[in-house]
Design a protein around this motif. Structure first.
Motif, PDB file in Angstrom:
ATOM      1  N   THR A  45       0.701  -1.216   0.474  1.00  0.00           N
ATOM      2  CA  THR A  45       0.089   0.209   0.250  1.00  0.00           C
ATOM      3  C   THR A  45       0.904   0.926   0.088  1.00  0.00           C
ATOM      4  O   THR A  45       2.334   1.219   0.310  1.00  0.00           O
ATOM      5  CB  THR A  45      -1.075   0.166   0.745  1.00  0.00           C
ATOM      6  OG1 THR A  45       0.455  -0.077   2.110  1.00  0.00           O
ATOM      7  CG2 THR A  45      -1.852  -1.279   0.987  1.00  0.00           C
ATOM      8  N   GLY A  46       0.200   1.830  -0.433  1.00  0.00           N
ATOM      9  CA  GLY A  46       0.796   3.584  -0.592  1.00  0.00           C
ATOM     10  C   GLY A  46       0.060   4.669  -0.104  1.00  0.00           C
ATOM     11  O   GLY A  46      -1.268   4.661  -0.468  1.00  0.00           O
ATOM     12  N   ALA A  55       0.608   8.534  -3.917  1.00  0.00           N
ATOM     13  CA  ALA A  55       0.274   6.998  -3.278  1.00  0.00           C
ATOM     14  C   ALA A  55       0.329   5.888  -3.896  1.00  0.00           C
ATOM     15  O   ALA A  55       1.476   4.952  -4.127  1.00  0.00           O
ATOM     16  CB  ALA A  55      -0.934   6.864  -2.941  1.00  0.00           C
ATOM     17  N   GLU A  56       0.513   5.712  -5.605  1.00  0.00           N
ATOM     18  CA  GLU A  56       0.771   4.405  -6.438  1.00  0.00           C
ATOM     19  C   GLU A  56       2.107   4.158  -6.329  1.00  0.00           C
ATOM     20  O   GLU A  56       2.935   3.337  -6.583  1.00  0.00           O
ATOM     21  CB  GLU A  56       0.202   4.842  -7.834  1.00  0.00           C
ATOM     22  CG  GLU A  56      -0.823   5.255  -7.637  1.00  0.00           C
ATOM     23  CD  GLU A  56      -1.801   6.053  -7.980  1.00  0.00           C
ATOM     24  OE1 GLU A  56      -2.980   6.821  -8.053  1.00  0.00           O
ATOM     25  OE2 GLU A  56      -0.909   7.324  -7.124  1.00  0.00           O
ATOM     26  N   GLU A  57       2.764   5.186  -6.614  1.00  0.00           N
ATOM     27  CA  GLU A  57       4.206   5.299  -6.542  1.00  0.00           C
ATOM     28  C   GLU A  57       5.647   4.725  -5.106  1.00  0.00           C
ATOM     29  O   GLU A  57       5.700   4.074  -5.571  1.00  0.00           O
ATOM     30  CB  GLU A  57       4.753   7.076  -7.010  1.00  0.00           C
ATOM     31  CG  GLU A  57       5.026   7.379  -7.825  1.00  0.00           C
ATOM     32  CD  GLU A  57       5.952   6.447  -9.495  1.00  0.00           C
ATOM     33  OE1 GLU A  57       5.428   6.993 -10.644  1.00  0.00           O
ATOM     34  OE2 GLU A  57       6.486   7.104  -8.794  1.00  0.00           O
ATOM     35  N   LEU A  58       4.615   5.027  -4.333  1.00  0.00           N
ATOM     36  CA  LEU A  58       4.777   4.591  -3.105  1.00  0.00           C
ATOM     37  C   LEU A  58       4.716   3.339  -2.835  1.00  0.00           C
ATOM     38  O   LEU A  58       5.118   2.548  -2.437  1.00  0.00           O
ATOM     39  CB  LEU A  58       3.979   5.503  -1.712  1.00  0.00           C
ATOM     40  CG  LEU A  58       5.026   4.967  -0.251  1.00  0.00           C
ATOM     41  CD1 LEU A  58       6.201   5.114   0.059  1.00  0.00           C
ATOM     42  CD2 LEU A  58       3.741   5.968   1.023  1.00  0.00           C
ATOM     43  N   ALA A  59       3.137   3.186  -3.457  1.00  0.00           N
ATOM     44  CA  ALA A  59       3.112   1.376  -3.023  1.00  0.00           C
ATOM     45  C   ALA A  59       4.320   0.832  -4.120  1.00  0.00           C
ATOM     46  O   ALA A  59       4.464  -1.153  -3.742  1.00  0.00           O
ATOM     47  CB  ALA A  59       1.459   1.097  -3.459  1.00  0.00           C
ATOM     48  N   ILE A  60       4.322   1.212  -5.394  1.00  0.00           N
ATOM     49  CA  ILE A  60       5.247   0.191  -6.442  1.00  0.00           C
ATOM     50  C   ILE A  60       6.422   0.726  -6.037  1.00  0.00           C
ATOM     51  O   ILE A  60       7.166  -0.734  -6.077  1.00  0.00           O
ATOM     52  CB  ILE A  60       4.673   0.311  -7.728  1.00  0.00           C
ATOM     53  CG1 ILE A  60       5.169  -0.213  -8.960  1.00  0.00           C
ATOM     54  CG2 ILE A  60       5.486   2.279  -8.045  1.00  0.00           C
ATOM     55  CD1 ILE A  60       4.956  -0.543 -10.047  1.00  0.00           C
ATOM     56  N   SER A  61       6.833   1.408  -5.572  1.00  0.00           N
ATOM     57  CA  SER A  61       8.097   1.472  -4.581  1.00  0.00           C
ATOM     58  C   SER A  61       8.582   0.558  -3.666  1.00  0.00           C
ATOM     59  O   SER A  61      10.144   0.032  -3.871  1.00  0.00           O
ATOM     60  CB  SER A  61       8.588   2.988  -4.161  1.00  0.00           C
ATOM     61  OG  SER A  61       8.780   3.689  -5.132  1.00  0.00           O
ATOM     62  N   LYS A  62       7.832   0.215  -2.753  1.00  0.00           N
ATOM     63  CA  LYS A  62       7.732  -0.431  -1.682  1.00  0.00           C
ATOM     64  C   LYS A  62       7.806  -2.137  -2.319  1.00  0.00           C
ATOM     65  O   LYS A  62       8.653  -3.333  -1.855  1.00  0.00           O
ATOM     66  CB  LYS A  62       6.579  -0.443  -0.748  1.00  0.00           C
ATOM     67  CG  LYS A  62       6.851   0.920   0.018  1.00  0.00           C
ATOM     68  CD  LYS A  62       5.632   1.861   0.829  1.00  0.00           C
ATOM     69  CE  LYS A  62       4.852   0.310   1.882  1.00  0.00           C
ATOM     70  NZ  LYS A  62       3.692   1.166   2.534  1.00  0.00           N
ATOM     71  N   GLN A  72       2.848   5.775 -16.503  1.00  0.00           N
ATOM     72  CA  GLN A  72       4.356   5.321 -16.530  1.00  0.00           C
ATOM     73  C   GLN A  72       4.649   4.574 -15.728  1.00  0.00           C
ATOM     74  O   GLN A  72       5.886   3.167 -16.210  1.00  0.00           O
ATOM     75  CB  GLN A  72       4.682   6.156 -17.201  1.00  0.00           C
ATOM     76  CG  GLN A  72       6.338   6.791 -17.887  1.00  0.00           C
ATOM     77  CD  GLN A  72       5.756   5.704 -19.011  1.00  0.00           C
ATOM     78  OE1 GLN A  72       5.070   6.386 -20.104  1.00  0.00           O
ATOM     79  NE2 GLN A  72       6.633   4.067 -19.490  1.00  0.00           N
ATOM     80  N   THR A  73       5.077   4.789 -14.911  1.00  0.00           N
ATOM     81  CA  THR A  73       5.578   3.587 -13.264  1.00  0.00           C
ATOM     82  C   THR A  73       5.068   2.419 -13.677  1.00  0.00           C
ATOM     83  O   THR A  73       5.889   1.477 -13.854  1.00  0.00           O
ATOM     84  CB  THR A  73       5.918   4.195 -12.321  1.00  0.00           C
ATOM     85  OG1 THR A  73       6.723   5.644 -12.415  1.00  0.00           O
ATOM     86  CG2 THR A  73       6.258   3.641 -10.952  1.00  0.00           C
TER      87      THR A  73
END
Length: 130
Positions: A37-38, A52-59, A89-90
Protein backbone atom coordinates in the motif's frame (compact mmCIF):
# COMPACT_ATOMS: atom_id res chain seq x y z
CA UNK A 1 -11.16 -6.32 -5.82
CA UNK A 2 -13.12 -5.44 -2.67
CA UNK A 3 -10.17 -6.35 -0.45
CA UNK A 4 -7.85 -4.16 -2.52
CA UNK A 5 -10.27 -1.23 -2.25
CA UNK A 6 -10.42 -1.69 1.53
CA UNK A 7 -6.63 -1.77 1.79
CA UNK A 8 -6.39 1.38 -0.35
CA UNK A 9 -8.88 3.10 1.96
CA UNK A 10 -6.82 2.11 4.99
CA UNK A 11 -3.68 3.46 3.32
CA UNK A 12 -5.48 6.72 2.54
CA UNK A 13 -6.02 7.22 6.26
CA UNK A 14 -2.24 7.60 6.65
CA UNK A 15 -2.05 10.27 3.95
CA UNK A 16 -0.25 13.54 4.67
CA UNK A 17 -2.09 16.19 2.62
CA UNK A 18 -2.14 19.44 4.63
CA UNK A 19 -2.16 21.67 1.54
CA UNK A 20 -4.70 20.17 -0.82
CA UNK A 21 -6.57 18.09 1.77
CA UNK A 22 -6.99 15.60 -1.09
CA UNK A 23 -5.94 12.30 0.47
CA UNK A 24 -5.16 9.32 -1.76
CA UNK A 25 -4.48 5.67 -0.99
CA UNK A 26 -3.39 2.82 -3.24
CA UNK A 27 -3.13 -0.95 -2.85
CA UNK A 28 -0.98 -2.84 -5.36
CA UNK A 29 -1.33 -6.61 -5.73
CA UNK A 30 1.73 -8.53 -6.89
CA UNK A 31 1.75 -11.61 -9.07
CA UNK A 32 1.99 -13.84 -5.99
CA UNK A 33 -0.90 -12.08 -4.23
CA UNK A 34 1.14 -9.92 -1.85
CA UNK A 35 -0.33 -6.42 -1.40
CA UNK A 36 1.69 -3.25 -0.93
CA UNK A 37 0.00 0.00 0.00
CA UNK A 38 0.89 3.64 -0.33
CA UNK A 39 -0.55 7.05 0.45
CA UNK A 40 0.14 10.49 -0.90
CA UNK A 41 2.64 12.60 1.00
CA UNK A 42 2.51 16.30 0.16
CA UNK A 43 5.34 18.78 0.47
CA UNK A 44 5.17 22.57 0.55
CA UNK A 45 7.21 22.37 -2.66
CA UNK A 46 4.49 20.49 -4.56
CA UNK A 47 6.94 18.94 -7.02
CA UNK A 48 8.45 16.90 -4.17
CA UNK A 49 5.14 15.30 -3.24
CA UNK A 50 4.87 11.51 -3.37
CA UNK A 51 1.89 9.85 -5.03
CA UNK A 52 0.17 6.88 -3.40
CA UNK A 53 0.67 4.58 -6.40
CA UNK A 54 4.35 5.51 -6.65
CA UNK A 55 4.89 4.71 -2.98
CA UNK A 56 3.13 1.34 -3.27
CA UNK A 57 5.10 0.27 -6.34
CA UNK A 58 8.36 1.50 -4.81
CA UNK A 59 7.79 -0.61 -1.71
CA UNK A 60 6.93 -3.65 -3.84
CA UNK A 61 9.98 -3.28 -6.08
CA UNK A 62 12.20 -2.77 -3.03
CA UNK A 63 10.85 -6.08 -1.69
CA UNK A 64 11.87 -7.81 -4.93
CA UNK A 65 8.56 -7.90 -6.81
CA UNK A 66 8.44 -7.24 -10.54
CA UNK A 67 5.07 -8.71 -11.55
CA UNK A 68 1.78 -7.04 -10.67
CA UNK A 69 -1.85 -7.98 -11.21
CA UNK A 70 -3.90 -4.98 -10.08
CA UNK A 71 -4.01 -1.70 -8.21
CA UNK A 72 -6.87 -0.03 -6.35
CA UNK A 73 -6.93 3.74 -5.95
CA UNK A 74 -9.09 5.72 -3.52
CA UNK A 75 -9.34 9.43 -2.77
CA UNK A 76 -10.91 11.24 0.16
CA UNK A 77 -13.45 12.64 -2.30
CA UNK A 78 -14.47 9.16 -3.51
CA UNK A 79 -14.47 10.63 -7.00
CA UNK A 80 -13.14 7.69 -9.00
CA UNK A 81 -9.65 9.15 -9.18
CA UNK A 82 -7.37 7.30 -11.61
CA UNK A 83 -3.57 7.19 -11.48
CA UNK A 84 -1.97 10.33 -12.95
CA UNK A 85 0.19 10.17 -16.07
CA UNK A 86 3.42 9.80 -14.11
CA UNK A 87 2.00 6.90 -12.09
CA UNK A 88 0.61 5.28 -15.22
CA UNK A 89 4.04 5.42 -16.84
CA UNK A 90 5.65 3.90 -13.75
CA UNK A 91 3.10 1.08 -13.76
CA UNK A 92 3.78 0.53 -17.47
CA UNK A 93 7.43 -0.19 -16.63
CA UNK A 94 6.30 -3.37 -14.90
CA UNK A 95 2.76 -4.10 -16.14
CA UNK A 96 1.17 -5.00 -19.42
CA UNK A 97 -1.77 -3.37 -21.14
CA UNK A 98 -4.22 -5.73 -19.41
CA UNK A 99 -3.14 -4.69 -15.88
CA UNK A 100 -6.30 -3.99 -13.83
CA UNK A 101 -6.92 -0.60 -12.21
CA UNK A 102 -9.84 -0.26 -9.76
CA UNK A 103 -11.03 3.24 -8.84
CA UNK A 104 -13.35 3.86 -5.90
CA UNK A 105 -16.39 5.93 -6.84
CA UNK A 106 -17.89 5.74 -3.32
CA UNK A 107 -21.18 4.16 -2.26
CA UNK A 108 -19.87 0.74 -3.23
CA UNK A 109 -19.28 1.71 -6.86
CA UNK A 110 -15.92 0.87 -8.43
CA UNK A 111 -14.78 1.73 -11.95
CA UNK A 112 -12.43 -0.74 -13.60
CA UNK A 113 -9.92 0.11 -16.30
CA UNK A 114 -6.92 -1.53 -17.87
CA UNK A 115 -3.59 0.21 -18.07
CA UNK A 116 -3.86 0.05 -21.85
CA UNK A 117 -7.12 2.00 -21.74
CA UNK A 118 -5.67 4.72 -19.54
CA UNK A 119 -2.27 4.88 -21.24
CA UNK A 120 -2.42 3.70 -24.84
CA UNK A 121 0.77 3.53 -26.89
CA UNK A 122 2.96 4.03 -23.86
CA UNK A 123 6.73 4.35 -23.89
CA UNK A 124 8.29 1.00 -23.01
CA UNK A 125 11.69 -0.69 -23.06
CA UNK A 126 11.20 -1.52 -26.73
CA UNK A 127 11.47 2.20 -27.51
CA UNK A 128 14.93 2.38 -26.00
CA UNK A 129 18.13 1.13 -27.53
CA UNK A 130 19.08 -1.22 -24.67
Amino acid sequence: MDDLIEQARAAMDASYAPYSEYRVGAALQTGDGTVFTGCNIENANYSNSVHAEELAISKAVEAGHREFDAVAVVSSEYDGVTPCGMCRQTLAEFCGEDFAIYCDEGDGEVSEYTLGELLPNTITRRHLDV
